[in-house]
Design a protein around this motif. Structure first.
Motif, PDB file in Angstrom:
ATOM      1  N   ALA A  19       0.836  -1.204   0.000  1.00 48.65           N
ATOM      2  CA  ALA A  19       0.000   0.000   0.000  1.00 48.65           C
ATOM      3  C   ALA A  19       0.868   1.251   0.000  1.00 48.65           C
ATOM      4  N   LYS A  20       1.932   1.240   0.779  1.00 42.40           N
ATOM      5  CA  LYS A  20       2.838   2.391   0.836  1.00 42.40           C
ATOM      6  C   LYS A  20       3.494   2.626  -0.521  1.00 42.40           C
ATOM      7  N   GLN A  21       3.901   1.549  -1.161  1.00 40.97           N
ATOM      8  CA  GLN A  21       4.582   1.671  -2.450  1.00 40.97           C
ATOM      9  C   GLN A  21       3.664   2.270  -3.512  1.00 40.97           C
ATOM     10  N   ILE A  22       2.420   1.771  -3.600  1.00 38.51           N
ATOM     11  CA  ILE A  22       1.537   2.260  -4.654  1.00 38.51           C
ATOM     12  C   ILE A  22       1.068   3.682  -4.359  1.00 38.51           C
ATOM     13  N   ALA A  51      -6.286  -3.713   7.959  1.00 37.92           N
ATOM     14  CA  ALA A  51      -7.123  -4.715   7.307  1.00 37.92           C
ATOM     15  C   ALA A  51      -6.784  -4.883   5.832  1.00 37.92           C
ATOM     16  N   PHE A  52      -5.641  -4.364   5.407  1.00 40.17           N
ATOM     17  CA  PHE A  52      -5.253  -4.450   4.002  1.00 40.17           C
ATOM     18  C   PHE A  52      -4.946  -5.893   3.615  1.00 40.17           C
ATOM     19  N   ARG A  53      -5.481  -6.324   2.459  1.00 39.46           N
ATOM     20  CA  ARG A  53      -5.170  -7.641   1.905  1.00 39.46           C
ATOM     21  C   ARG A  53      -4.688  -7.474   0.471  1.00 39.46           C
ATOM     22  N   ASP A  54      -3.439  -7.815   0.226  1.00 35.96           N
ATOM     23  CA  ASP A  54      -2.883  -7.712  -1.105  1.00 35.96           C
ATOM     24  C   ASP A  54      -3.650  -8.661  -2.027  1.00 35.96           C
ATOM     25  N   GLY A  55      -4.196  -8.126  -3.105  1.00 37.49           N
ATOM     26  CA  GLY A  55      -4.993  -8.928  -4.013  1.00 37.49           C
ATOM     27  C   GLY A  55      -6.485  -8.777  -3.792  1.00 37.49           C
ATOM     28  N   ARG A  56      -6.870  -8.163  -2.692  1.00 30.33           N
ATOM     29  CA  ARG A  56      -8.280  -7.926  -2.408  1.00 30.33           C
ATOM     30  C   ARG A  56      -8.572  -6.434  -2.217  1.00 30.33           C
ATOM     31  N   SER A  57      -7.632  -5.730  -1.591  1.00 28.88           N
ATOM     32  CA  SER A  57      -7.882  -4.347  -1.185  1.00 28.88           C
ATOM     33  C   SER A  57      -7.407  -3.342  -2.224  1.00 28.88           C
ATOM     34  N   ASP A  58      -8.092  -2.201  -2.265  1.00 27.04           N
ATOM     35  CA  ASP A  58      -7.583  -1.001  -2.913  1.00 27.04           C
ATOM     36  C   ASP A  58      -6.834  -0.187  -1.863  1.00 27.04           C
ATOM     37  N   VAL A  59      -6.238   0.918  -2.298  1.00 27.20           N
ATOM     38  CA  VAL A  59      -5.676   1.887  -1.365  1.00 27.20           C
ATOM     39  C   VAL A  59      -6.498   3.160  -1.491  1.00 27.20           C
ATOM     40  N   ASP A  60      -7.168   3.536  -0.416  1.00 27.53           N
ATOM     41  CA  ASP A  60      -8.012   4.728  -0.409  1.00 27.53           C
ATOM     42  C   ASP A  60      -7.227   5.926   0.116  1.00 27.53           C
TER      43      ASP A  60
END
Length: 290
Positions: A19-22, A51-60
């Motif tokens: 999330a930080k990278q994107i 609650a971030f899940r790589d492959g499921r979550s967006d970054v808001d």
């Protein structure tokens, strides 16, 4: 882990690496497209509540522009987001991520965060390949976003949330949540029950899981006064609602955890839609009764 324990973990979390990278990549692109225009950038949503899940979550995110943007600048801004969405569609579908990994968010003016979000029209907003400047594209200008930003937001630029003036009104949050249950979520139920091809059928299990876990988030907010992730809301729903809904809720939690569907629904996907519509309708009625 109980819903309260999950909520405590979420509140103490830090921004996960993907999330930080994107988010940092988007901010760098914004600086190239709109030099010296973005004075604040805050990550909200699942990525800031653990609650971030790589492959499921967006970054808001919530971005703060230091002034109104010209038509040319808005066109550049749209090109940044739509270009990232297009490349994510290709990259992430190829990687079988199942959902494009992008940043979705709103652009507001300096000073807007200190006002009620109900009185704010965004400068611009991007959600899943839709970019615009109208209120219709700025749904996330709402009391939930302001509440998360004030309590959990992570700053990549600008003052930390503790020093940021953000309008928070619990009565406003509660009223907006009730209204959202009776508007957006009621339409969701109608869409799922509608025959033929629509968003519910095209997105399938993801769309249904998002509803089964999403509606109880609002019930939790009305019952507790706080905001939790979809997964924490699913755990809450297992405790708060009758056992007859357990297979459906567990199936939604399994999707979010990238686990296979239960045989009950794998063999009969139409049953999942039927049960989901009934459950979300039940959550709406229960929430309005609180």
């Amino acid at each position: 882990m109980s819903v309260d324990e999950r909520a405590a973990v979420e509140r103490s979390s830090v921004l996960p690496a993907p999330a930080k990278q994107i988010a940092e990549d988007l901010l760098a692109r914004l600086d190239r497209a709109l030099p010296a225009r973005i004075e604040g950038f805050y990550v909200v949503g699942s990525a800031c509540i653990g609650a971030f899940r790589d492959g499921r979550s967006d970054v808001d995110f919530v971005a703060v522009a230091n002034r109104e943007l010209s038509r040319t600048e808005l066109a550049r801004l749209g090109a940044v987001h739509l270009g990232r969405w297009t490349s994510a569609l290709v990259r992430d579908v190829a990687m079988r991520r199942r959902w494009p990994f992008v940043c979705n968010g709103i652009y507001v003016r300096a000073g807007d965060l200190a006002r009620s979000p109900l009185d704010v029209t965004p400068v611009a907003a991007h959600v899943s390949g839709r970019f615009g400047t109208a209120q219709r594209e700025g749904f996330d200008v709402n009391p939930v976003t302001w509440h998360i930003l004030a309590r959990h937001g992570i700053s990549l630029r600008g003052p930390d949330r503790e020093r940021l003036r953000v309008h928070v009104d619990t009565a406003e949050l509660r009223a907006w949540t009730r209204g959202n249950l009776s508007s957006y979520w009621q339409r969701w139920v109608e869409r799922v029950r509608r025959p033929g091809v629509n968003r519910a059928t095209v997105l399938g299990r993801r769309f249904i899981a998002g509803g089964v876990l999403g509606a109880p988030r609002l019930h939790y907010t009305l019952a507790v006064g706080e905001i939790v992730s979809k997964e924490a809301a699913g755990v809450y729903a297992l405790e708060a609602f009758e056992p007859r809904w357990r297979p459906l809720i567990e199936d939604a939690l399994a999707y979010w955890g990238e686990a296979p569907s239960a045989p009950r629904y794998r063999r009969h996907p139409g049953r999942r839609r039927h049960d989901a519509a009934a459950f979300v309708a039940h959550v709406i009625d229960a929430g309005n009764a609180l």
